[in-house]
Design an enzyme around this catalytic site. Structure first.
Site, short mmCIF file in Angstrom:
data_model
loop_
_atom_site.label_atom_id
_atom_site.label_comp_id
_atom_site.label_asym_id
_atom_site.label_seq_id
_atom_site.Cartn_x
_atom_site.Cartn_y
_atom_site.Cartn_z
N HIS A 53 4.87 1.67 -8.05
CA HIS A 53 3.86 0.60 -8.09
C HIS A 53 3.03 0.70 -9.37
CE1 HIS A 53 4.20 1.23 -3.56
NE2 HIS A 53 4.46 -0.05 -3.68
N MET A 87 11.78 6.07 -5.90
CA MET A 87 10.49 6.20 -5.21
C MET A 87 10.33 5.08 -4.19
SD MET A 87 7.73 7.60 -7.85
CE MET A 87 8.05 9.11 -8.72
N GLN A 135 7.60 -9.67 7.88
CA GLN A 135 8.82 -9.25 7.20
C GLN A 135 9.46 -8.03 7.90
OE1 GLN A 135 6.72 -8.48 3.31
NE2 GLN A 135 8.14 -6.76 3.18
N GLY A 178 9.15 -4.58 -8.49
CA GLY A 178 10.08 -3.53 -8.87
C GLY A 178 11.52 -3.92 -8.54
N LYS A 216 13.79 -1.93 -7.54
CA LYS A 216 14.38 -1.16 -6.45
C LYS A 216 14.71 -2.13 -5.30
CE LYS A 216 13.08 0.80 -3.03
NZ LYS A 216 12.75 1.35 -1.77
N ASP A 217 13.82 -3.11 -5.11
CA ASP A 217 14.07 -4.15 -4.11
C ASP A 217 14.77 -5.30 -4.84
OD1 ASP A 217 12.70 -2.83 -1.91
OD2 ASP A 217 10.89 -3.18 -3.07
N GLY A 254 0.81 -1.21 0.00
CA GLY A 254 0.00 0.00 0.00
C GLY A 254 0.84 1.26 0.00
O1 PAF Z 1 7.87 -5.06 -1.96
C1 PAF Z 1 6.90 -5.07 -1.16
O2 PAF Z 1 6.09 -4.14 -1.08
C2 PAF Z 1 6.72 -6.26 -0.23
O3 PAF Z 1 7.94 -6.76 0.21
C3 PAF Z 1 5.84 -7.38 -0.84
C4 PAF Z 1 6.50 -7.99 -2.06
C5 PAF Z 1 4.48 -6.82 -1.20
C6 PAF Z 1 5.65 -8.51 0.19
O4 PAF Z 1 5.03 -8.04 1.34
#
Ligand code: PAF
Length: 279
Positions: A28, A175, A52, A138, A140-141, A22
């Site tokens: 996104h 972002m 997480q 994305g 970025k991660d 969110g």
């Molecule tokens: O990248 C994210 O926003 C989160 O790590 C994900 C992939 C939605 C898992 O909670």
């Protein structure tokens, strides 16, 4: 959600999913465009996944604005939203986790020990519940993207993955929902992160091949501001995430810094000029 999407699947409708926590931004939304023409219906999940987050991290203050998210999702052509509560996702008897062993350990994994276990577990469950044929993440991660790719491979999961380039603010800052935490002054400092990574790319392209030299240059640029605390800067093999000493055919430079109390990450692929980029 499962019975609804099972019905869609019976009708031959291919669902494309963008999993999110969110507080959506252009990063996104760009992922929905990536799904164009690759599925019949676009879906999103909005879930701030508690498992997480580590102890003392920002789970409780993670920014949330579901009404705005829903409006943005509708505009982005998303027809289906799954936004469960924590209790629904993690009832008291929940006890099964997915752990992608080696890829979860270095980089962010060193500082956030159970983070990727939480990510892999929720992503697999979201895929199972929503029954998507394709999902977008994305870059970025970057480490997250590699962890999920490996999980799909190891567990033979039939979901196609697509990855979107990092979307940046006009001044280069990647972002992130967490950018909201930054004060005006911190936001000014934050621009140095992408500047330092761009500098690293130029160095590699102009022939610097020693990773330690590049990392030290990035460190110096970031340390020029008192408000930035470096957690890690590393150069790794883009696939295995193992540390690399030479730029060779391309390394991924990843970093995590604290600006005040806000932890930000970013990364870039660097390579010698003349080497074709793989991703
Ligand atoms: O990248 C994210 O926003 C989160 O790590 C994900 C992939 C939605 C898992 O909670």
């Amino acid at each position: 959600m499962s019975s609804y999407t099972a019905e869609l699947k019976r009708k031959g409708i291919r669902i494309g999913l963008v999993p999110t926590m969110g507080f959506l931004h252009e990063g996104h939304l760009s992922l929905f465009r990536l799904l164009d023409g690759r599925c019949d219906q676009k879906a999103a999940s909005i879930f701030v996944n508690p498992i997480q987050f580590g102890v003392g991290e920002d789970l409780d203050k993670y920014p949330r604005d579901e009404a705005r998210d829903l409006m943005l999702l509708e505009k982005a052509g998303c027809e289906l939203v799954f936004a469960p509560s924590s209790n629904e996702m993690y009832p008291p008897d929940f006890q099964t986790y997915v752990n992608v062993e080696a890829l979860s350990k270095p980089l962010c994994g060193k500082f956030r020990p159970d983070h990727f276990r939480g990510v892999s577990t929720i992503v697999l469950r979201l895929f199972n519940i929503i029954g998507c044929s394709i999902a977008a993440f994305g870059l970025k991660d970057y480490q997250q993207a590699r962890v999920i790719e490996q999980m799909m491979h190891d567990l033979n999961l039939p979901v196609e993955l697509v990855f979107g380039e990092t979307v940046r603010e006009p001044d280069g800052l990647a972002m992130s929902s967490r950018n909201k935490y930054l004060s005006k002054q911190e936001r000014d400092f934050a621009v140095l992160i992408s500047k330092a990574l761009e500098w690293a790319k130029e160095q590699a392209e102009s022939g610097v091949s020693n990773c330690a030299e590049i990392v030290s240059g990035i460190r110096d640029m970031l340390k020029s501001r008192n408000g930035i605390e470096i957690q890690y800067i590393e150069t790794v093999n883009p696939e295995t995430l193992e540390s690399q000493e030479e730029v060779g055919d391309g390394v991924q430079v990843l970093l995590a810094v604290y600006i005040g109390r806000t932890r930000l990450i970013d990364n870039i692929r660097i390579f010698r000029s003349g080497v074709k980029r793989l991703v």
